[in-house]
Write a protein that holds these residues in place. Sequence first.
Motif, PDB file in Angstrom:
ATOM      1  N   GLN A  51       0.815  -1.218   0.000  1.00  0.00           N
ATOM      2  CA  GLN A  51       0.000   0.000   0.000  1.00  0.00           C
ATOM      3  C   GLN A  51       0.850   1.271   0.000  1.00  0.00           C
ATOM      4  N   ALA A  52       2.153   1.121  -0.100  1.00  0.00           N
ATOM      5  CA  ALA A  52       3.046   2.281  -0.087  1.00  0.00           C
ATOM      6  C   ALA A  52       3.090   2.944  -1.462  1.00  0.00           C
ATOM      7  N   LEU A  53       3.276   4.246  -1.439  1.00  0.00           N
ATOM      8  CA  LEU A  53       3.359   5.056  -2.656  1.00  0.00           C
ATOM      9  C   LEU A  53       4.574   5.964  -2.559  1.00  0.00           C
ATOM     10  N   THR A  88       4.729   7.332   1.257  1.00  0.00           N
ATOM     11  CA  THR A  88       3.604   7.245   2.186  1.00  0.00           C
ATOM     12  C   THR A  88       3.175   5.787   2.277  1.00  0.00           C
ATOM     13  N   ASP A  89       2.548   5.465   3.373  1.00  0.00           N
ATOM     14  CA  ASP A  89       2.023   4.119   3.578  1.00  0.00           C
ATOM     15  C   ASP A  89       0.779   4.250   4.451  1.00  0.00           C
ATOM     16  N   GLN A  90       0.156   3.154   4.733  1.00  0.00           N
ATOM     17  CA  GLN A  90      -1.013   3.110   5.600  1.00  0.00           C
ATOM     18  C   GLN A  90      -0.626   2.381   6.886  1.00  0.00           C
ATOM     19  N   ALA A 108       5.878   4.209   6.471  1.00  0.00           N
ATOM     20  CA  ALA A 108       6.038   5.644   6.241  1.00  0.00           C
ATOM     21  C   ALA A 108       4.792   6.350   6.747  1.00  0.00           C
ATOM     22  N   PRO A 109       4.833   7.677   6.837  1.00  0.00           N
ATOM     23  CA  PRO A 109       3.634   8.398   7.270  1.00  0.00           C
ATOM     24  C   PRO A 109       2.491   8.215   6.272  1.00  0.00           C
ATOM     25  N   THR A 110       1.279   8.401   6.768  1.00  0.00           N
ATOM     26  CA  THR A 110       0.115   8.357   5.881  1.00  0.00           C
ATOM     27  C   THR A 110       0.015   9.688   5.128  1.00  0.00           C
ATOM     28  N   PRO A 111      -0.709   9.712   4.017  1.00  0.00           N
ATOM     29  CA  PRO A 111      -0.930  10.991   3.331  1.00  0.00           C
ATOM     30  C   PRO A 111      -1.597  12.027   4.237  1.00  0.00           C
TER      31      PRO A 111
END
Length: 159
Positions: A27-29, A40-42, A52-55
């Motif tokens: 789910q990372a971008l 970012t990740d969830q 990573a931090p969420t959006p």
Amino acid sequence: MTSTSCPAVPFVPLPAGRVEVTHFGHQALTAAVRGHTLVTDQPLEAGATASAPTPVALFVVSLATCIARYARGFLERHRLDVERLGVTAVFTMADDRPARVASVRLRVTVPPGLGEAELSALGAVVDHCTIHHTLRQSPQVTVEVDGTTVPSTVGAPPC
């Protein structure tokens, strides 16, 4: 805190005002902006890796760092200690739909010894943060999916 190495992305300078987002894994971008790469990740509870931090967290980070930048400029102009500057942001999510940030509370910590007039002037300066102004006067947002404009759901009844 988990460390995530950024993907090997060739440096492609993007024009100002442009961000390119691509899939990174699960789910990372990744987001490329001005020669930098952000990830970012969830969270784990959403079935992701929390690498990573969420959006949404980055949204709040943008506001907090913008406020800090304006505060730092004030302190520098007045030859005051910038090393003790800090900004803490606490945010809550709305309980209803659509999913959104319901509130953000920011606390600016400054060096001791600022008088009432200086604190008031600092408050006026940080109130000019670009992100804060953007939230007050929402930008027009248009979303296209494969060349087709998605109808806005702003003002539509919740799902």
